[in-house]
Design a protein around this motif. Sequence first.
Motif, PDB file in Angstrom:
ATOM      1  N   ALA A 200       0.889  -1.339  -0.081  1.00 33.76           N
ATOM      2  CA  ALA A 200      -0.136   0.053  -0.110  1.00 33.76           C
ATOM      3  C   ALA A 200       0.822   1.163   0.016  1.00 33.76           C
ATOM      4  O   ALA A 200       1.900   1.347   0.585  1.00 33.76           O
ATOM      5  N   ALA A 201       0.489   2.127  -0.707  1.00 35.35           N
ATOM      6  CA  ALA A 201       1.134   3.557  -0.626  1.00 35.35           C
ATOM      7  C   ALA A 201      -0.064   4.425  -0.041  1.00 35.35           C
ATOM      8  O   ALA A 201      -1.122   4.529  -0.340  1.00 35.35           O
ATOM      9  N   TYR A 202       0.557   5.369   0.934  1.00 32.55           N
ATOM     10  CA  TYR A 202      -0.349   6.354   1.589  1.00 32.55           C
ATOM     11  C   TYR A 202       0.244   7.616   1.579  1.00 32.55           C
ATOM     12  O   TYR A 202       1.153   7.869   1.572  1.00 32.55           O
ATOM     13  N   LEU A 203      -1.207   8.591   1.359  1.00 35.71           N
ATOM     14  CA  LEU A 203      -0.795   9.991   1.263  1.00 35.71           C
ATOM     15  C   LEU A 203      -1.720  10.524   2.436  1.00 35.71           C
ATOM     16  O   LEU A 203      -2.969  10.415   1.969  1.00 35.71           O
ATOM     17  N   GLY A 204      -1.494  11.430   3.361  1.00 37.80           N
ATOM     18  CA  GLY A 204      -2.157  11.936   4.326  1.00 37.80           C
ATOM     19  C   GLY A 204      -1.660  12.893   5.023  1.00 37.80           C
ATOM     20  O   GLY A 204      -0.757  13.648   4.788  1.00 37.80           O
ATOM     21  N   GLY A 205      -2.204  13.168   6.458  1.00 31.07           N
ATOM     22  CA  GLY A 205      -1.882  14.333   7.202  1.00 31.07           C
ATOM     23  C   GLY A 205      -2.843  15.465   7.045  1.00 31.07           C
ATOM     24  O   GLY A 205      -3.771  15.500   6.291  1.00 31.07           O
ATOM     25  N   MET A 206      -2.671  16.161   8.245  1.00 27.00           N
ATOM     26  CA  MET A 206      -3.706  17.363   8.470  1.00 27.00           C
ATOM     27  C   MET A 206      -3.022  18.772   8.089  1.00 27.00           C
ATOM     28  O   MET A 206      -3.370  19.414   7.459  1.00 27.00           O
ATOM     29  N   LEU A 209       1.257  17.288   4.389  1.00 23.81           N
ATOM     30  CA  LEU A 209       0.953  16.287   3.562  1.00 23.81           C
ATOM     31  C   LEU A 209       2.191  15.233   3.435  1.00 23.81           C
ATOM     32  O   LEU A 209       3.267  15.479   3.087  1.00 23.81           O
ATOM     33  N   GLY A 210       1.970  14.145   4.432  1.00 21.68           N
ATOM     34  CA  GLY A 210       2.958  13.114   4.565  1.00 21.68           C
ATOM     35  C   GLY A 210       2.423  11.768   3.589  1.00 21.68           C
ATOM     36  O   GLY A 210       1.531  11.786   3.185  1.00 21.68           O
ATOM     37  N   SER A 211       3.426  10.765   3.788  1.00 20.40           N
ATOM     38  CA  SER A 211       3.175   9.715   2.901  1.00 20.40           C
ATOM     39  C   SER A 211       4.238   8.485   3.427  1.00 20.40           C
ATOM     40  O   SER A 211       4.914   8.830   4.186  1.00 20.40           O
ATOM     41  N   SER A 212       3.734   7.525   2.822  1.00 16.87           N
ATOM     42  CA  SER A 212       4.355   6.149   3.358  1.00 16.87           C
ATOM     43  C   SER A 212       4.201   5.106   2.416  1.00 16.87           C
ATOM     44  O   SER A 212       3.004   5.049   1.861  1.00 16.87           O
ATOM     45  N   VAL A 213       5.014   3.906   2.599  1.00 18.35           N
ATOM     46  CA  VAL A 213       4.747   2.816   1.907  1.00 18.35           C
ATOM     47  C   VAL A 213       4.545   1.572   3.122  1.00 18.35           C
ATOM     48  O   VAL A 213       5.485   1.586   3.736  1.00 18.35           O
ATOM     49  N   VAL A 214       3.802   0.588   2.678  1.00 12.72           N
ATOM     50  CA  VAL A 214       3.404  -0.208   3.705  1.00 12.72           C
ATOM     51  C   VAL A 214       3.387  -1.601   2.898  1.00 12.72           C
ATOM     52  O   VAL A 214       2.786  -1.831   2.015  1.00 12.72           O
ATOM     53  N   ILE A 215       4.444  -2.541   3.338  1.00 13.85           N
ATOM     54  CA  ILE A 215       4.545  -3.775   2.587  1.00 13.85           C
ATOM     55  C   ILE A 215       4.191  -5.091   3.534  1.00 13.85           C
ATOM     56  O   ILE A 215       5.206  -5.050   4.465  1.00 13.85           O
ATOM     57  N   ALA A 216       3.444  -5.825   3.089  1.00 12.23           N
ATOM     58  CA  ALA A 216       2.977  -7.065   4.060  1.00 12.23           C
ATOM     59  C   ALA A 216       2.898  -6.654   5.416  1.00 12.23           C
ATOM     60  O   ALA A 216       3.313  -7.079   6.266  1.00 12.23           O
ATOM     61  N   GLY A 217       2.145  -5.344   5.575  1.00 11.85           N
ATOM     62  CA  GLY A 217       1.964  -5.159   6.814  1.00 11.85           C
ATOM     63  C   GLY A 217       3.062  -4.527   7.662  1.00 11.85           C
ATOM     64  O   GLY A 217       2.784  -4.355   8.974  1.00 11.85           O
ATOM     65  N   GLU A 218       4.151  -4.104   7.051  1.00  6.79           N
ATOM     66  CA  GLU A 218       5.232  -3.437   7.745  1.00  6.79           C
ATOM     67  C   GLU A 218       5.640  -2.258   7.076  1.00  6.79           C
ATOM     68  O   GLU A 218       5.335  -2.047   5.736  1.00  6.79           O
ATOM     69  N   VAL A 319       6.035   1.609  -7.521  1.00  8.40           N
ATOM     70  CA  VAL A 319       5.837   0.622  -6.222  1.00  8.40           C
ATOM     71  C   VAL A 319       4.985  -0.425  -6.445  1.00  8.40           C
ATOM     72  O   VAL A 319       5.008  -1.557  -6.038  1.00  8.40           O
ATOM     73  N   ASN A 320       4.275  -0.231  -7.528  1.00  7.12           N
ATOM     74  CA  ASN A 320       3.091  -1.279  -8.061  1.00  7.12           C
ATOM     75  C   ASN A 320       2.370  -1.876  -6.954  1.00  7.12           C
ATOM     76  O   ASN A 320       2.235  -2.954  -6.645  1.00  7.12           O
ATOM     77  N   PRO A 321       1.723  -0.633  -6.213  1.00  2.00           N
ATOM     78  CA  PRO A 321       0.925  -1.288  -5.111  1.00  2.00           C
ATOM     79  C   PRO A 321      -0.396  -1.865  -5.322  1.00  2.00           C
ATOM     80  O   PRO A 321      -0.664  -1.712  -6.302  1.00  2.00           O
ATOM     81  N   HIS A 322      -0.960  -2.745  -4.334  1.00  5.65           N
ATOM     82  CA  HIS A 322      -2.338  -3.187  -4.620  1.00  5.65           C
ATOM     83  C   HIS A 322      -3.299  -2.174  -4.206  1.00  5.65           C
ATOM     84  O   HIS A 322      -4.164  -1.800  -4.845  1.00  5.65           O
ATOM     85  N   GLU A 323      -3.005  -0.903  -3.097  1.00  9.16           N
ATOM     86  CA  GLU A 323      -3.747   0.247  -2.761  1.00  9.16           C
ATOM     87  C   GLU A 323      -3.006   1.366  -2.841  1.00  9.16           C
ATOM     88  O   GLU A 323      -1.880   1.477  -2.194  1.00  9.16           O
ATOM     89  N   VAL A 324      -3.685   2.487  -3.220  1.00 10.46           N
ATOM     90  CA  VAL A 324      -3.297   3.801  -2.973  1.00 10.46           C
ATOM     91  C   VAL A 324      -4.304   4.336  -2.200  1.00 10.46           C
ATOM     92  O   VAL A 324      -5.482   4.483  -2.530  1.00 10.46           O
ATOM     93  N   ILE A 325      -3.760   4.912  -0.930  1.00 12.15           N
ATOM     94  CA  ILE A 325      -4.755   5.163  -0.113  1.00 12.15           C
ATOM     95  C   ILE A 325      -4.648   6.799   0.333  1.00 12.15           C
ATOM     96  O   ILE A 325      -3.575   7.281   0.706  1.00 12.15           O
ATOM     97  N   LEU A 326      -5.749   7.651   0.275  1.00 10.95           N
ATOM     98  CA  LEU A 326      -5.725   8.903   0.821  1.00 10.95           C
ATOM     99  C   LEU A 326      -6.451   9.160   2.044  1.00 10.95           C
ATOM    100  O   LEU A 326      -7.525   8.693   2.198  1.00 10.95           O
ATOM    101  N   GLY A 327      -5.665   9.736   2.885  1.00 13.37           N
ATOM    102  CA  GLY A 327      -6.117   9.919   4.285  1.00 13.37           C
ATOM    103  C   GLY A 327      -5.918  11.284   4.677  1.00 13.37           C
ATOM    104  O   GLY A 327      -5.584  12.300   3.978  1.00 13.37           O
ATOM    105  N   GLY A 328      -6.207  11.783   5.831  1.00 11.60           N
ATOM    106  CA  GLY A 328      -6.072  13.070   6.293  1.00 11.60           C
ATOM    107  C   GLY A 328      -7.173  14.056   5.459  1.00 11.60           C
ATOM    108  O   GLY A 328      -8.168  13.556   5.169  1.00 11.60           O
ATOM    109  N   TYR A 329      -6.728  15.079   5.253  1.00 11.14           N
ATOM    110  CA  TYR A 329      -7.396  16.072   4.454  1.00 11.14           C
ATOM    111  C   TYR A 329      -7.613  15.627   2.951  1.00 11.14           C
ATOM    112  O   TYR A 329      -8.858  15.748   2.706  1.00 11.14           O
TER     113      TYR A 329
END
Length: 393
Positions: A200-206, A209-218, A319-329
């Motif tokens: 998963a690739a995540y973009l969020g924050g309030m 704008l922060g972001s991260s990559v999570v692979i196999a739950g880590e 990254v070829n993620p399963h999910e791109v997640i938008l969080g925060g604002y």
Amino acid sequence: MRYVRDNGSSSRHDIAQGCGLGISTMTDLISELRSRRLVKELDPIRRPAAGRPTRPIALDGEPWCALGIHIDVDQVRFSAVTVGGREVWSASIPVDLRSSAAEGPGIIRDILVREMAQLPPDKELLAVEVGVTGYVTRDTGTVSWSARLGWQDYSLISLVNDVLAELDIRRIHVGIANDCHLAGLHAARVELPSTPHTVAAYLGGMRGLGSSVVIAGEIYRGAHGGAGDFGHANVDPSGPACWCGRHGCLESYVGLPRLLADGGLMSLADAEQQVDADPDRAVQLLADAAAGGDADVLRVLDRSAEILGRVLDDVIGLVNPHEVILGGYLGVLSPYLLAGIRQRTEVRTAVAVFSETEIVGLTEVVPRVVRGAALAARDACLNDPLGLTRPLG
């Protein structure tokens, strides 16, 4: 332990097969873990085929706890969970860390000493994970740079260890992580129906704008802790100045203050003050204006979706993620962003290897950082259960 975390209560046979262990080895391990109340046997169930009933193994961990902490400029949050995952204590302490970087560590130290003394007396602390805004150097617990807190090369892990020593808490795991790394961990592991192998690739924050990559739950941290910094992808080097010192970063185009200002809701200076003081209220102003059909706000959100789509197109390719997640604002505003983002990425996602990437928005604002910190602290216990615990009488 991680197998049962990811798959729920399971038979000895399934655990052994999933972990590549022999049944006799599994029997010894489960006996040891039961002696420490890390796992428990459930009531027998009879399998469809003939044979003896099986007693599923589930996580226990009630005598032990893990603590997540989120240090923000206006509050310090706490969440303590058992190793089994049940929350047993939480707190949110208002604070103002904006005014003086020099005084911040002392303020934080006093709060940690006072609040950690409130942990449930019947739970023994095994691990602490602290989330903080800024870049955190992998493995050293050093905040290499936090513009919002005014820290550079600050050893936050040393402060936490000093607090633990004062409280006579020793030989436990202590970790320091970027706040959006932890928010992404919670989003990917808890809020979305993911599998143990999800990328998963995540973009969020309030406030930022922060972001991260999570692979196999880590969390994927990269070589030194800075992986997944998509919020500062370079959109246009001749673009607006970004607080990071570069020009034309993604955040300089789609940061919350910029959206408020370009949408005509207030000046950029006022928007920066509003976001710093009350980011929840700031994003709600935008969401309400969009819902009310404000033409300028909708135009800005359409433009932002196109820019986000360009960056996420690259993220999907890299990254070829399963999910791109938008969080925060971005998650709150995602009903007005997702169509444009998907349109901008549709050429790449038409290719088979990228076609299953889902782009999703989390519209609810929840305390993802502290919950992600609690997850990471609990994971540390599951990764070293025999090293951090002892047999109980």
